[in-house]
Structures are given as C-alpha cells and as structure tokens.
Write a protein that holds these residues in place. Structure first.
Motif, PDB file in Angstrom:
ATOM      1  N   PRO A  55       0.829  -1.206   0.000  1.00 38.04           N
ATOM      2  CA  PRO A  55       0.000   0.000   0.000  1.00 38.04           C
ATOM      3  C   PRO A  55       0.865   1.258   0.000  1.00 38.04           C
ATOM      4  CG  PRO A  55      -0.012  -1.009   2.172  1.00 38.04           C
ATOM      5  CD  PRO A  55       0.732  -1.956   1.279  1.00 38.04           C
ATOM      6  N   LEU A  56       0.292   2.345  -0.468  1.00 33.41           N
ATOM      7  CA  LEU A  56       0.959   3.636  -0.486  1.00 33.41           C
ATOM      8  C   LEU A  56       0.146   4.623   0.335  1.00 33.41           C
ATOM      9  CD1 LEU A  56       3.383   5.143  -2.045  1.00 33.41           C
ATOM     10  CD2 LEU A  56       1.547   6.144  -3.409  1.00 33.41           C
ATOM     11  N   LEU A  57       0.826   5.349   1.197  1.00 33.97           N
ATOM     12  CA  LEU A  57       0.208   6.431   1.972  1.00 33.97           C
ATOM     13  C   LEU A  57       0.642   7.746   1.345  1.00 33.97           C
ATOM     14  CD1 LEU A  57      -1.299   7.554   4.464  1.00 33.97           C
ATOM     15  CD2 LEU A  57       0.857   7.347   5.730  1.00 33.97           C
ATOM     16  N   ARG A  58      -0.341   8.588   1.002  1.00 30.69           N
ATOM     17  CA  ARG A  58      -0.044   9.843   0.318  1.00 30.69           C
ATOM     18  C   ARG A  58      -0.704  11.006   1.057  1.00 30.69           C
ATOM     19  NH1 ARG A  58      -1.380   9.364  -5.751  1.00 30.69           N
ATOM     20  NH2 ARG A  58      -3.528   9.836  -5.135  1.00 30.69           N
ATOM     21  N   VAL A  59       0.063  12.047   1.302  1.00 29.83           N
ATOM     22  CA  VAL A  59      -0.422  13.255   1.981  1.00 29.83           C
ATOM     23  C   VAL A  59      -0.136  14.447   1.088  1.00 29.83           C
ATOM     24  CG1 VAL A  59      -0.186  14.756   3.986  1.00 29.83           C
ATOM     25  CG2 VAL A  59      -0.066  12.277   4.281  1.00 29.83           C
ATOM     26  N   THR A  60      -1.167  15.213   0.785  1.00 26.30           N
ATOM     27  CA  THR A  60      -1.022  16.403  -0.053  1.00 26.30           C
ATOM     28  C   THR A  60      -1.212  17.646   0.803  1.00 26.30           C
ATOM     29  OG1 THR A  60      -1.873  15.210  -1.989  1.00 26.30           O
ATOM     30  CG2 THR A  60      -1.888  17.610  -2.085  1.00 26.30           C
ATOM     31  N   TYR A  61      -0.253  18.543   0.709  1.00 29.87           N
ATOM     32  CA  TYR A  61      -0.308  19.811   1.450  1.00 29.87           C
ATOM     33  C   TYR A  61      -0.145  20.941   0.440  1.00 29.87           C
ATOM     34  CZ  TYR A  61       1.128  23.597   4.589  1.00 29.87           C
ATOM     35  OH  TYR A  61       1.238  24.786   5.260  1.00 29.87           O
ATOM     36  N   ALA A  62      -1.214  21.687   0.218  1.00 32.25           N
ATOM     37  CA  ALA A  62      -1.215  22.761  -0.781  1.00 32.25           C
ATOM     38  C   ALA A  62      -1.785  24.033  -0.172  1.00 32.25           C
ATOM     39  CB  ALA A  62      -2.022  22.337  -2.002  1.00 32.25           C
ATOM     40  N   PRO A  63      -1.021  24.724   0.657  1.00 33.16           N
ATOM     41  CA  PRO A  63      -1.524  25.937   1.321  1.00 33.16           C
ATOM     42  C   PRO A  63      -1.538  27.131   0.374  1.00 33.16           C
ATOM     43  CG  PRO A  63       0.767  25.607   1.875  1.00 33.16           C
ATOM     44  CD  PRO A  63       0.372  24.428   1.032  1.00 33.16           C
ATOM     45  N   PHE A  77       5.843  20.252   7.944  1.00 36.85           N
ATOM     46  CA  PHE A  77       6.240  20.434   6.560  1.00 36.85           C
ATOM     47  C   PHE A  77       7.186  21.622   6.446  1.00 36.85           C
ATOM     48  CE2 PHE A  77       1.908  18.593   6.064  1.00 36.85           C
ATOM     49  CZ  PHE A  77       2.245  17.458   5.327  1.00 36.85           C
ATOM     50  N   THR A  78       8.202  21.465   5.632  1.00 39.67           N
ATOM     51  CA  THR A  78       9.062  22.599   5.305  1.00 39.67           C
ATOM     52  C   THR A  78       8.631  23.264   4.006  1.00 39.67           C
ATOM     53  OG1 THR A  78      10.622  21.095   4.227  1.00 39.67           O
ATOM     54  CG2 THR A  78      11.049  21.674   6.527  1.00 39.67           C
ATOM     55  N   ASP A  79       7.909  22.506   3.170  1.00 37.98           N
ATOM     56  CA  ASP A  79       7.453  23.029   1.880  1.00 37.98           C
ATOM     57  C   ASP A  79       6.115  22.391   1.524  1.00 37.98           C
ATOM     58  OD1 ASP A  79       9.800  24.655   0.760  1.00 37.98           O
ATOM     59  OD2 ASP A  79      10.768  22.767   1.313  1.00 37.98           O
ATOM     60  N   PRO A  80       5.292  23.085   0.737  1.00 37.25           N
ATOM     61  CA  PRO A  80       4.086  22.451   0.204  1.00 37.25           C
ATOM     62  C   PRO A  80       4.473  21.331  -0.763  1.00 37.25           C
ATOM     63  CG  PRO A  80       4.015  24.839  -0.046  1.00 37.25           C
ATOM     64  CD  PRO A  80       5.413  24.484   0.328  1.00 37.25           C
ATOM     65  N   GLU A  99       0.014   8.642  15.114  1.00 38.62           N
ATOM     66  CA  GLU A  99       0.630   9.791  15.784  1.00 38.62           C
ATOM     67  C   GLU A  99       1.186  10.783  14.764  1.00 38.62           C
ATOM     68  OE1 GLU A  99       4.070  10.425  19.137  1.00 38.62           O
ATOM     69  OE2 GLU A  99       4.585   9.299  17.339  1.00 38.62           O
ATOM     70  N   GLN A 100       1.950  10.285  13.789  1.00 38.83           N
ATOM     71  CA  GLN A 100       2.580  11.183  12.830  1.00 38.83           C
ATOM     72  C   GLN A 100       1.539  11.884  11.955  1.00 38.83           C
ATOM     73  OE1 GLN A 100       6.031  11.677  13.103  1.00 38.83           O
ATOM     74  NE2 GLN A 100       5.510  10.451  14.901  1.00 38.83           N
ATOM     75  N   LEU A 101       0.551  11.144  11.494  1.00 37.79           N
ATOM     76  CA  LEU A 101      -0.498  11.754  10.677  1.00 37.79           C
ATOM     77  C   LEU A 101      -1.324  12.757  11.489  1.00 37.79           C
ATOM     78  CD1 LEU A 101      -1.761   8.672   8.637  1.00 37.79           C
ATOM     79  CD2 LEU A 101      -0.611  10.693   7.710  1.00 37.79           C
ATOM     80  N   ASP A 106      -3.464  18.032  12.556  1.00 36.10           N
ATOM     81  CA  ASP A 106      -3.852  19.051  13.532  1.00 36.10           C
ATOM     82  C   ASP A 106      -3.355  20.448  13.149  1.00 36.10           C
ATOM     83  OD1 ASP A 106      -5.113  17.161  15.057  1.00 36.10           O
ATOM     84  OD2 ASP A 106      -3.495  16.938  16.509  1.00 36.10           O
ATOM     85  N   ASP A 107      -2.201  20.525  12.498  1.00 33.94           N
ATOM     86  CA  ASP A 107      -1.568  21.824  12.254  1.00 33.94           C
ATOM     87  C   ASP A 107      -1.626  22.300  10.810  1.00 33.94           C
ATOM     88  OD1 ASP A 107      -0.886  22.159  14.904  1.00 33.94           O
ATOM     89  OD2 ASP A 107       1.085  21.251  14.694  1.00 33.94           O
ATOM     90  N   TYR A 108      -2.057  21.418   9.906  1.00 32.12           N
ATOM     91  CA  TYR A 108      -2.055  21.789   8.496  1.00 32.12           C
ATOM     92  C   TYR A 108      -3.358  21.327   7.839  1.00 32.12           C
ATOM     93  CZ  TYR A 108       3.025  21.930   9.374  1.00 32.12           C
ATOM     94  OH  TYR A 108       4.272  22.184   9.895  1.00 32.12           O
ATOM     95  N   ASP A 109      -3.710  21.993   6.763  1.00 35.22           N
ATOM     96  CA  ASP A 109      -4.845  21.586   5.945  1.00 35.22           C
ATOM     97  C   ASP A 109      -4.334  20.585   4.909  1.00 35.22           C
ATOM     98  OD1 ASP A 109      -7.212  21.298   4.612  1.00 35.22           O
ATOM     99  OD2 ASP A 109      -7.177  23.291   3.674  1.00 35.22           O
TER     100      ASP A 109
END
Length: 487
Positions: A55-63, A77-80, A99-101, A106-109
């Motif tokens: 399986p692959l876990l993918r997290v997208t952060y686009a502020p 995150f240091t970068d989007p 825990e990590q997720l 909690d801190d990012y969209d």
C-alpha cells in the motif's frame, strides 16, 4: 489517481492501509500455495494489476501561503507538496502512523489518501506463519522468475544519508524508510536477535557482555510480579514469560539464545513503552548492523551501557564515563557519515544519565564528580590497538579522550544518521595504559561489583526519560534541512 481513497482521519487511513496490505499478502500467499502445489504461476496481467503490491500512503499539502512555523523536530512540513511512502505491516506501525499523521492533520490543511503502490511485496516476506507453504517443493530460480523477490539493488539508505534531495514539483517521501527497506530490516532483526521484531520496545539498551543479560533477566522477571506497567518478558530463543509463568527464570535461561548473534530481551509494556536490551557483542560491525535494522522501528532512543578502558591515571575500575564526544576510529560508517560530521550530545539524555548515576549510586557533589567523568570516547575497530599505542598517542592526547571501546561511536553516529536519540554510559573495566589489565581474577571481582549498578543506572535513565516525556528527546539537531515530515 482514481484508485486512491481519501481518508477522513488518520485512524481511517491506517485502517485502509491494513486492509490493502492484508489483501496483497493473502493474494501472494494463495498464489504461492497454488504454484507449490503444482498449479500455474501468477500471470503477468495479475502482477500488472498490483495484486501483490505494498500500500501507499499519500499526503497532499497545498496551502495558499508558506507553511506556518512549527518548532517541534518532526510532524511538520518545510514546503508544500505531495508526500508519499510505501507502507509495510501497518498493524505493527499503527500507533506510530496515527501519531505522525495526527500531528500533520492538527496543524495543516492536508488531504490523506491510500491506495496500492507500484512496488511489490517480496514473496520471502510473507512466509512467516504460513505453515501450508512447502518451500522445498519448488526451485528457488522458479520462484524468483514468477514471484516478486527481495531485489537488494533497489534497497538503500540514500534518503537517511542525505543523497536523495527533494526536487521541486516531484513527490517527496513521508518517512526515512520505505516498505522494502523496512521489511529487509524486520526480517534481519528476527534472525540476529532470536525474538519477534514485534516485541522490540521503544527504549533500547545495548551492552557488550552477557553478564548484563543475566542481571537484566533477573530484574525484568521481578518487575512482572510488581505493580507497574510491565506485562511480559520476551527472551532470545523465542521464549515469552509473564507474572504467572512457573520457573520463568529457568525457561529464559534454558532457551537456545546461543544460536543468535545478538540476542535480545524485551520487558514489554503497553504501547511499546518497555525496555529492550540487546547484547551486541564486541565490535563496530555488530553495532552498525543492529542499529541499521532497529532504526526502521523508530525507537525513542538507544543507549550504550558497555565496558571501556580508562585512559586517565585518575580513573578507577568501576568508574563511569559519560561520553559527550567521540573519536571515530571504527571506520564502518565512514562512507555513510563522513568523519568531519560532528556527533553532538543529546542534552536530555546526558542529563538523565548523570541523574540516574547519582540516584543509583547515592553519590553527589565531589563524590559523584570523582566517579562520573564526562569526556571523549575513542572507538576502535581493532581490539589490540594498544600494540600501536605510540602511533595513536598523539591523537588520543589531542582529542582529550578519557576512554576507549569498540562500539560507542558507531552507535552514536548511527543514531545521528538515522535520527534516533543516543547516549553512552560506560564503566571502566581496565586501564591498559596504566598496567591495570583485564586479568581473570580481577575481572570477576569487578563484574560482581559493577554490573548490577551499571545496568540499574541504564534502566533508571530510561525511567527518567519516560517521566520527562520522551517526545522532548527528538531534538531538531537530529534533523537535516530537507527532512521527511515523519519522525
């Protein structure tokens, strides 16, 4: 993209990962059994459809703007961008993943997605517990031809070594280790330690003498009968005892621990908050080997509590050395972590080690200072370095080394490389430069006096770190400027 599912919470994401992983494992075991029973191998189409994929876990952060400043050492995150990692055995890593997720959520969209990767699970990693698979029924070459196998050319430590920097616009890693690298180490942990890798606890002690194992076993079995959070003791030779096990000590001692190169012993607590002791033996090769593999379990810390040679005339047998720097003559990590890279002490661990020695020994003030010396430890790959002392004397003097051993610098350097907090508390067992050699009679008296107190100091250090919240251990000094979000 459409094959991925969006998770509404970290817990749901890990549930999805577990379902995907188990389905792939079941399909792989079924295909193996069919083939071993004389049936057809899996078709290329079946493999192309990711039947056996991790399986692959993918997290997208686009502020809309830059990431907010977060002071902790991980879960940020240091970068989007899009961050992803293949995941193995998500049930084992469930607490860690949640825990990590959760820290990121909690801190990012962010958007959390799960699906199947393009990386297949090697068939050798799903054989444990599959009693219906007769591996003698097939030629290994046939298995490799028809099934995914552990291709070591595709497994490396380029990411923790800083050799795989992120490129703008590319998918970035979520964690230091992907699924194939993790599985590689999990299997070797079982092989080297003689215990299930599932039993390794978050706080790890290393030693280089079996006498410490004897003392730890006796102490651990006593803990099982007391009112605390410890619940079972797992010992090399695949033996587990608890408070209700009759003759527990005899069972542990009678286990075939001698078959294993680095036998491990785990005093287990809920959430992995217990203590693991590994007898790594003597030498930097073993020290690197075991820490390479334990690192994939992301322990809270590892500490070396072995013996050393004292280099100063004022030291006495039984004195302690609290390492705050290392002279690296071990050589085994030179290609992965150049010698010019400093190995900084971890302040929280240094303070805990000193306080533990004070608590266990009862010493304070000048008495503690005379017995516990802080300084540089020289770690050699050659046990008989004394035979070349004239060539080494200048560097020992320049470095102000106060002790010599064969493992501590390796364990500390690999802690820095793998982002695992580390520390060293050694006990002076001989003074080779001052005529106090490790002779049998004197050594036995030393061991009788020192082992129990030294081990107790290591254990008390861990108890202090637990009480002080282990999350504080993970200093930002362990992280690079281009770091995956996960610890």
């Amino acid at each position: 993209m459409s094959d991925f599912s969006t998770a509404t919470s970290p817990q749901e994401a890990v549930d999805q990962l577990e379902a995907l992983y188990q389905a792939s494992v079941d399909r792989l075991r079924t295909a193996l059994k069919t083939f071993l029973d004389g049936g057809a191998p899996p078709t290329p189409e079946m493999r192309a459809e990711k039947a056996f994929a991790y399986p692959l876990l993918r997290v997208t952060y686009a502020p809309d703007g830059p990431p907010p400043p977060v002071s902790r050492a991980f879960g940020k995150f240091t970068d989007p961008g899009v961050y992803a990692s293949t995941i193995t055995n998500p049930g084992l890593f469930r607490d860690y993943l949640v825990e990590q997720l959760s820290l990121l959520d909690d801190d990012y969209d962010i958007t959390i997605e799960t699906g199947l990767s393009d990386t297949e699970i090697p068939f050798s990693y799903v054989l444990d517990g599959a009693d219906d698979l007769d591996m003698n029924a097939a030629n290994p070459a046939d298995l490799v031809r028809h099934f995914p196998y552990a291709d070591l050319s595709k497994i490396d430590d380029a990411l923790p070594n800083g050799l795989r920097p992120s490129e703008a616009g590319e998918q970035r890693p979520l964690s230091l280790f992907d699924a194939p690298r993790t599985d590689y180490s999990l299997q070797r942990l079982r092989h080297y330690t003689g215990t299930p890798y599932e039993d390794v606890q978050q706080f790890i002690l290393f030693t280089n003498y079996h006498r410490y194992v004897d003392a730890f076993t006796a102490w651990a079995i006593r803990q099982l009968k007391e009112d605390n959070h410890y619940e079972a003791f797992s010992a090399a030779g695949n033996v587990t005892v608890d408070a209700n096990t009759p003759n527990a000590h005899a069972l542990v001692e009678g286990a075939p621990w001698r078959r294993f190169q680095m036998p491990a012993y785990h005093l287990k607590a809920p959430g992995g908050r217990g203590i693991t002791l590994v007898n790594i033996g003597v030498g930097p090769s073993n020290a690197k080997n075991i820490t390479d593999h334990l690192a994939v379990l992301r322990p809270q810390c590892w500490l070396m509590i072995g013996h050393c040679g004292g280099l100063r005339h004022s030291q006495r047998l039984g004195d302690y050395v609290l390492a705050h720097a290392y002279l690296r003559y071990d050589a085994v990590l030179d290609e992965d972590l150049p010698l010019e890279v400093p190995i900084p002490p971890i302040a929280e661990i240094q303070i805990a080690l000193q306080n533990a020695v004070a608590s266990v020994s009862g010493d304070s003030g000048e008495a503690l200072k005379s017995r516990l010396r802080t300084g540089t430890v020289a770690t050699y790959a050659d046990r008989n370095w004394e035979l070349r002392y004239a060539a080494q004397a200048r560097r020992i003097n320049q470095s102000r080394s106060i002790a010599v051993d064969m493992e501590s610098a390796t364990i500390a350097a690999n802690g820095l490389r793998m982002r695992v907090p580390y520390g060293t508390l050694l006990c002076v067992s001989d003074k080779p430069l001052h005529g106090e050699l490790k002779l049998p009679g004197a050594a036995n008296l030393f061991y009788q006096r020192s082992v129990s107190e030294h081990l107790a100091a290591g254990i008390e250090t861990i108890e202090i770190l637990k009480r002080d919240d282990a999350a504080a251990l993970h200093s930002r000094k362990l992280r690079s400027f281009d770091e995956p979000p996960f610890r």
